[in-house]
Design an enzyme around this catalytic site. Structure first.
Site, mmCIF file in Angstrom:
data_model
loop_
_atom_site.group_PDB
_atom_site.id
_atom_site.type_symbol
_atom_site.label_atom_id
_atom_site.label_comp_id
_atom_site.label_asym_id
_atom_site.label_seq_id
_atom_site.Cartn_x
_atom_site.Cartn_y
_atom_site.Cartn_z
ATOM 1 N N ASP A 88 0.746 -1.141 -0.074
ATOM 2 C CA ASP A 88 -0.103 -0.031 -0.033
ATOM 3 C C ASP A 88 0.844 1.264 -0.027
ATOM 4 O O ASP A 88 0.617 2.209 0.336
ATOM 5 C CB ASP A 88 -0.972 -0.030 1.306
ATOM 6 C CG ASP A 88 -1.798 -1.133 1.092
ATOM 7 O OD1 ASP A 88 -2.157 -1.639 0.257
ATOM 8 O OD2 ASP A 88 -2.334 -1.611 2.252
ATOM 9 N N LYS B 122 1.911 1.979 -4.897
ATOM 10 C CA LYS B 122 2.383 1.608 -6.346
ATOM 11 C C LYS B 122 1.344 1.887 -7.549
ATOM 12 O O LYS B 122 1.818 2.312 -8.822
ATOM 13 C CB LYS B 122 2.613 0.069 -6.131
ATOM 14 C CG LYS B 122 3.530 -0.255 -4.964
ATOM 15 C CD LYS B 122 3.557 -1.758 -4.998
ATOM 16 C CE LYS B 122 2.395 -2.439 -4.237
ATOM 17 N NZ LYS B 122 1.874 -2.033 -2.811
ATOM 18 N N GLY C 62 -4.480 -4.321 -3.805
ATOM 19 C CA GLY C 62 -5.462 -3.317 -4.045
ATOM 20 C C GLY C 62 -4.852 -2.171 -4.414
ATOM 21 O O GLY C 62 -3.927 -1.418 -3.543
ATOM 22 N N HIS C 63 -4.658 -1.552 -5.781
ATOM 23 C CA HIS C 63 -4.069 -0.538 -6.187
ATOM 24 C C HIS C 63 -4.868 0.567 -6.748
ATOM 25 O O HIS C 63 -5.747 0.155 -7.547
ATOM 26 C CB HIS C 63 -3.034 -1.248 -7.477
ATOM 27 C CG HIS C 63 -2.059 -2.067 -7.175
ATOM 28 N ND1 HIS C 63 -1.399 -2.630 -7.905
ATOM 29 C CD2 HIS C 63 -1.730 -2.472 -5.874
ATOM 30 C CE1 HIS C 63 -0.365 -3.401 -7.181
ATOM 31 N NE2 HIS C 63 -0.860 -3.458 -5.929
ATOM 32 N N GLN D 140 2.132 -6.003 -3.080
ATOM 33 C CA GLN D 140 2.522 -6.295 -1.764
ATOM 34 C C GLN D 140 3.588 -5.316 -1.801
ATOM 35 O O GLN D 140 3.851 -4.352 -2.425
ATOM 36 C CB GLN D 140 2.676 -7.396 -1.298
ATOM 37 C CG GLN D 140 1.537 -8.442 -1.225
ATOM 38 C CD GLN D 140 0.814 -8.914 -2.171
ATOM 39 O OE1 GLN D 140 1.259 -9.658 -3.304
ATOM 40 N NE2 GLN D 140 -0.489 -8.399 -2.728
HETATM 41 P P1 GDP Z 1 -0.745 0.196 -3.641
HETATM 42 O O1 GDP Z 1 -1.208 -1.001 -2.985
HETATM 43 O O2 GDP Z 1 0.751 0.359 -3.297
HETATM 44 O O3 GDP Z 1 -1.216 0.796 -5.008
HETATM 45 O O4 GDP Z 1 -1.423 1.294 -2.557
HETATM 46 P P2 GDP Z 1 -2.986 1.671 -2.232
HETATM 47 O O5 GDP Z 1 -3.726 2.037 -3.413
HETATM 48 O O6 GDP Z 1 -3.437 0.362 -1.466
HETATM 49 O O7 GDP Z 1 -2.872 2.767 -1.169
HETATM 50 C C1 GDP Z 1 -2.299 3.821 -1.274
HETATM 51 C C2 GDP Z 1 -3.500 5.017 -1.003
HETATM 52 O O8 GDP Z 1 -2.618 6.307 -1.001
HETATM 53 C C3 GDP Z 1 -4.412 5.089 -2.011
HETATM 54 O O9 GDP Z 1 -5.709 5.391 -1.546
HETATM 55 C C4 GDP Z 1 -3.891 6.131 -3.032
HETATM 56 O O10 GDP Z 1 -4.868 6.812 -3.464
HETATM 57 C C5 GDP Z 1 -3.087 7.124 -1.932
HETATM 58 N N1 GDP Z 1 -2.018 7.840 -2.458
HETATM 59 C C6 GDP Z 1 -0.979 7.692 -3.318
HETATM 60 N N2 GDP Z 1 -0.061 8.501 -3.340
HETATM 61 C C7 GDP Z 1 -0.318 9.550 -2.312
HETATM 62 C C8 GDP Z 1 0.130 10.623 -2.062
HETATM 63 O O11 GDP Z 1 1.374 11.065 -2.404
HETATM 64 N N3 GDP Z 1 -0.402 11.315 -1.091
HETATM 65 C C9 GDP Z 1 -1.591 10.943 -0.485
HETATM 66 N N4 GDP Z 1 -2.313 11.851 0.351
HETATM 67 N N5 GDP Z 1 -2.472 9.754 -0.809
HETATM 68 C C10 GDP Z 1 -1.725 9.054 -1.616
HETATM 69 P P1 IMO Z 2 -1.025 -4.124 -2.193
HETATM 70 O O1 IMO Z 2 -0.456 -4.644 -3.594
HETATM 71 C C1 IMO Z 2 -0.893 -4.513 2.084
HETATM 72 C C2 IMO Z 2 -1.069 -8.581 3.734
HETATM 73 C C3 IMO Z 2 -2.196 -8.998 4.348
HETATM 74 C C4 IMO Z 2 -1.627 -10.075 5.630
HETATM 75 C C5 IMO Z 2 -0.463 -10.582 4.623
HETATM 76 C C6 IMO Z 2 -0.988 -11.976 4.039
HETATM 77 O O2 IMO Z 2 -2.280 -3.707 -2.406
HETATM 78 O O3 IMO Z 2 0.139 -3.450 -1.555
HETATM 79 P P2 IMO Z 2 -2.223 -12.960 1.917
HETATM 80 O O4 IMO Z 2 -4.089 -12.487 1.571
HETATM 81 O O5 IMO Z 2 -1.160 -12.508 0.800
HETATM 82 O O6 IMO Z 2 -2.249 -14.236 2.616
HETATM 83 O O7 IMO Z 2 -1.976 -11.801 3.191
HETATM 84 O O8 IMO Z 2 -0.262 -9.690 3.529
HETATM 85 N N1 IMO Z 2 -1.039 -8.280 2.439
HETATM 86 C C7 IMO Z 2 -1.135 -6.851 2.001
HETATM 87 N N2 IMO Z 2 -0.930 -5.704 2.599
HETATM 88 N N3 IMO Z 2 -0.988 -4.523 0.837
HETATM 89 C C8 IMO Z 2 -1.096 -5.528 -0.122
HETATM 90 O O9 IMO Z 2 -1.135 -5.564 -1.467
HETATM 91 C C9 IMO Z 2 -1.233 -6.848 0.575
HETATM 92 N N4 IMO Z 2 -1.456 -8.164 0.210
HETATM 93 C C10 IMO Z 2 -1.520 -8.995 1.185
HETATM 94 O O10 IMO Z 2 -2.905 -8.196 5.097
HETATM 95 O O11 IMO Z 2 -0.927 -9.185 6.510
HETATM 96 MG MG MG Z 3 -3.005 -1.550 -1.805
#
Ligand code: GDP
Ligand code: IMO
Ligand code: MG
Length: 431
Positions: A13, A16, A40-41, A230
């Site tokens: 998270d 990416k 979840g991207h 991840q």
């Molecule tokens: P990912 O799994 O690495 O793609 O990240 P996620 O989407 O799960 O979580 C990142 C969250 O931060 C999302 O809600 C993005 O919209 C948000 N986000 C990404 N870059 C920034 C930033 O520079 N500032 C803020 N405030 N939010 C950001």
């Molecule tokens: P993105 O791509 C954050 C965490 C879960 C748990 C552990 C194992 O959005 O960054 P699993 O379902 O793989 O058996 O869970 O890894 N986890 C993540 N945490 N971002 C993710 O993906 C994750 N994918 C798995 O919360 O701790």
């Molecule tokens: Mg994510």
């Protein structure tokens, strides 16, 4: 041509999805290489937010091909829902989406097994997203998994039933109430039916021998960006085991998850948040349990994009970051979400740990929260809104000093600064 990589350096998270979307216009192909719908991207543009789980984050650019590589695992039900969502938002992903025949399938019983294993672990549970990731990768390694390419074989149903029965035999060994078990608010039978109905969507996609697809593309001069899921600290080998996911989230996963030779890897962009978050269980040396942690969660909207669970929050952890940089050969850093700390009086960064009464600056084999304390360097907050900045010169001096400190500590340049969730809120430092 070489394959550039964007991957996460913390516990997932990091942002990416947003960064991949920003980079997409520079590349011909965006390729996911590992993980599955545990990811979840999130992407934001034109006032709209999109969350992708299996489909690469290049999908919103019509000139770019998107590949789901052999290292990814696919749940046909979740995949269909993703496709339907994209269609509803006016994107037809079919033309630009390619799927490896060698990618493994997540079966309904993999999700059942995930739930069973987590339940029997009790307090020691991993905190899995319960998407069937561990059991599906287990079957792959045990050489009894089903692959996308099997969907079109005559005896798919037979292979499926065999695996299902094997999984039910395992479940029988545990004290687990099957009658009360639900997946996405459906009984197992309802879900299984919907899963089978979803296969058509997957079969109708461009199913390819992805290792040839990508190597031929490279040979003909096409540029490729690999998108990690991840984060490094969740890597099956190097993460905080056993609180990890079941794939190699680090750069080596690009080679095995796409069929690319190591010398073809180009730039490695490591994405990290200006602080740390973790969803699920496991060690987290800089975790905050006070009002600062609560503020990070509140201002950073730190709730899981896949499960909606609150993310644990803490200060930036440099020993963990250095470890991640080493494992991935990161060439460029991307810092995200510093804007979340815009109004903080003080910003702290962990530069060392006190571990069993010794000062160390590496991530130890075993982390027990009682034995390890983070040691911090403190910075004065910049107390300015950086979310509106569109160039380097608009960024406050204390913020740039904070970035310089990180660069000095980890010896890799911070090339990109993300100052908000939108595509446009991105500053390239060296262009
Ligand atoms: P990912 O799994 O690495 O793609 O990240 P996620 O989407 O799960 O979580 C990142 C969250 O931060 C999302 O809600 C993005 O919209 C948000 N986000 C990404 N870059 C920034 C930033 O520079 N500032 C803020 N405030 N939010 C950001
Ligand atoms: P993105 O791509 C954050 C965490 C879960 C748990 C552990 C194992 O959005 O960054 P699993 O379902 O793989 O058996 O869970 O890894 N986890 C993540 N945490 N971002 C993710 O993906 C994750 N994918 C798995 O919360 O701790
Ligand atoms: Mg994510």
């Amino acid at each position: 041509m070489k394959v550039d990589v964007i991957l996460g350096l913390q516990w997932g998270d990091e942002g990416k999805g947003k960064v991949v979307d920003v980079f997409t216009p520079k590349y011909d192909i965006i390729a996911r290489f590992q993980g599955g719908p545990n990811a979840g991207h999130t992407l934001e543009f034109n006032g709209q937010k999109h969350v992708l789980h299996t489909i690469p984050s290049g999908i919103f650019h019509s000139d770019t091909k998107n590949l789901i590589g052999n290292g990814v695992i696919i749940d046909p039900f979740i995949f269909r829902k993703e496709i339907e969502k994209l269609l509803a938002s006016g994107i037809d992903p079919k033309a630009n989406l390619y799927i490896s025949k060698k990618a493994h399938l997540i079966l309904p019983t993999h999700r059942l097994l995930d739930a069973v294993y987590e339940k029997v672990k009790g307090n020691d549970k991993i905190g899995s997203t319960l998407k069937g990731i561990g059991p599906a990768y287990t079957d792959k390694v045990s050489r009894c998994g089903l692959r996308v390419g099997d969907l079109t074989s005559q005896n798919f149903e037979q292979k499926y039933q065999l695996q299902k029965q094997n999984h039910f035999q395992i479940v029988k060994q545990y004290d687990f109430d099957l009658s009360a078990f639900q997946i996405d608010n459906q009984t197992f039978e309802e879900y299984e039916k919907a899963w089978f109905q979803s296969l058509e969507t997957l079969i109708s996609m461009k199913l390819v021998d992805s290792e040839h697809f990508i190597n031929e593309a490279l040979k003909s001069g096409e540029s490729v960006l690999a998108e990690g899921a991840q984060g490094t600290m969740l890597d099956i080998d190097f993460g905080s085991y056993p609180f990890v996911t079941s794939s190699n989230t680090i750069v080596s996963g690009v080679c095995s998850g796409l069929g690319i030779a190591p010398q073809k890897i180009g730039k490695v962009f490591g994405v990290f948040k200006a602080y740390c978050t973790r969803v699920g269980n496991g060690p987290f040396p800089t975790e905050l349990f006070d009002s600062i942690g609560a503020d990070l969660q509140k201002y950073g909207h730190e709730f899981g994009s896949t499960t909606g669970r609150p993310r644990r929050c803490g200060w930036l952890d440099l020993p963990a970051l250095k470890y991640a940089i080493m494992l991935n050969g990161v060439t460029d850093l991307v810092i995200t979400k510093a804007d979340v700390m815009d109004q903080f009086e003080t910003i702290s960064v962990c530069h060392q740990y006190n571990y069993r009464n010794q000062k160390i600056d590496y991530f130890p084999y075993e982390i027990n929260d009682q034995e390890l304390q983070a040691i911090y360097t403190h910075f004065q907050g910049w107390k300015k809104n950086i979310a509106g900045a569109s160039s380097l010169k608009e960024l406050p001096k204390p913020f740039l000093e904070y970035i310089s400190y990180i660069e000095h500590q980890v010896e890799v340049p911070v090339s990109i600064v993300s100052v908000g969730p939108d595509r446009t809120q991105t500053i390239f430092r060296f262009e």
